[in-house]
Design a protein around this motif. Sequence first.
Motif, mmCIF file in Angstrom:
data_model
loop_
_atom_site.group_PDB
_atom_site.id
_atom_site.type_symbol
_atom_site.label_atom_id
_atom_site.label_comp_id
_atom_site.label_asym_id
_atom_site.label_seq_id
_atom_site.Cartn_x
_atom_site.Cartn_y
_atom_site.Cartn_z
ATOM 1 N N ALA A 36 45.405 12.031 30.395
ATOM 2 C CA ALA A 36 45.582 12.331 28.968
ATOM 3 C C ALA A 36 46.840 11.648 28.440
ATOM 4 C CB ALA A 36 45.657 13.831 28.750
ATOM 5 N N PHE A 37 47.945 11.725 29.197
ATOM 6 C CA PHE A 37 49.177 11.043 28.760
ATOM 7 C C PHE A 37 48.999 9.535 28.730
ATOM 8 C CE2 PHE A 37 51.696 14.942 29.939
ATOM 9 C CZ PHE A 37 52.209 15.160 28.667
ATOM 10 N N LEU A 38 48.260 8.992 29.684
ATOM 11 C CA LEU A 38 47.986 7.560 29.714
ATOM 12 C C LEU A 38 47.200 7.140 28.479
ATOM 13 C CD1 LEU A 38 48.166 4.887 31.302
ATOM 14 C CD2 LEU A 38 45.983 5.503 32.336
ATOM 15 N N VAL A 39 46.185 7.910 28.109
ATOM 16 C CA VAL A 39 45.363 7.596 26.927
ATOM 17 C C VAL A 39 46.210 7.710 25.659
ATOM 18 C CG1 VAL A 39 43.406 8.383 25.544
ATOM 19 C CG2 VAL A 39 43.178 8.205 28.013
ATOM 20 N N VAL A 87 47.085 4.641 23.048
ATOM 21 C CA VAL A 87 46.773 4.751 21.625
ATOM 22 C C VAL A 87 48.046 4.563 20.781
ATOM 23 C CG1 VAL A 87 45.984 6.345 19.826
ATOM 24 C CG2 VAL A 87 44.715 6.160 21.971
ATOM 25 N N VAL A 88 49.144 5.201 21.172
ATOM 26 C CA VAL A 88 50.400 5.066 20.426
ATOM 27 C C VAL A 88 50.889 3.615 20.480
ATOM 28 C CG1 VAL A 88 52.844 5.749 20.412
ATOM 29 C CG2 VAL A 88 51.068 7.478 20.647
ATOM 30 N N GLY A 89 50.813 2.976 21.635
ATOM 31 C CA GLY A 89 51.223 1.575 21.766
ATOM 32 C C GLY A 89 50.384 0.654 20.902
ATOM 33 N N TYR A 90 49.075 0.899 20.871
ATOM 34 C CA TYR A 90 48.170 0.083 20.056
ATOM 35 C C TYR A 90 48.517 0.233 18.573
ATOM 36 C CZ TYR A 90 43.884 -1.617 17.915
ATOM 37 O OH TYR A 90 42.977 -2.287 17.142
ATOM 38 N N LEU A 91 48.713 1.483 18.115
ATOM 39 C CA LEU A 91 49.029 1.725 16.709
ATOM 40 C C LEU A 91 50.390 1.131 16.334
ATOM 41 C CD1 LEU A 91 47.720 5.391 16.281
ATOM 42 C CD2 LEU A 91 46.644 3.271 15.494
#
Length: 137
Positions: free
Chosen positions: A13-16, A20-24
């Motif tokens: 969950a932390f990896l996902v 997502v945060v890195g992509y945004l």
Amino acid sequence: MDSLITSIFIAIAFLVVGVVVGYLTGINKAQQNVSSASEQPITDPTAELRRDLATYFDHMAASTAELNRQGELLKSQLIDSAEQIAGINLISHFDGSKPTLAHAEPPRDWAPKSPDAIGTLSEEYGLKEEPVEPPRA
């Protein structure tokens, strides 16, 4: 075993969430770079050169005016000091009139000569024939 599955699930969950945060964040940075590049107008080199020259000439005009002002201040201080200390009136030296000497002659652009002498512009001037000595045996 149950805690192992829970730990793995939390790690995934932390990896996902991190992906997502890195992509945004990456998308946001890319949009900022594109918008800042589009906000900067393309400058014409001639217009930039004209602006720089105008700035230079404005600076030089201001510097010249300041030098003239300081020169006038220095001149007035010199006149006042000469008057106070030595009783000399220097205003005539600075008012633009030049002192004249009654006994002075204007400079000549020729040398005086006697009426029968050869002038320096004559073709014969300085061309004297040397006496030829006979060869010695």
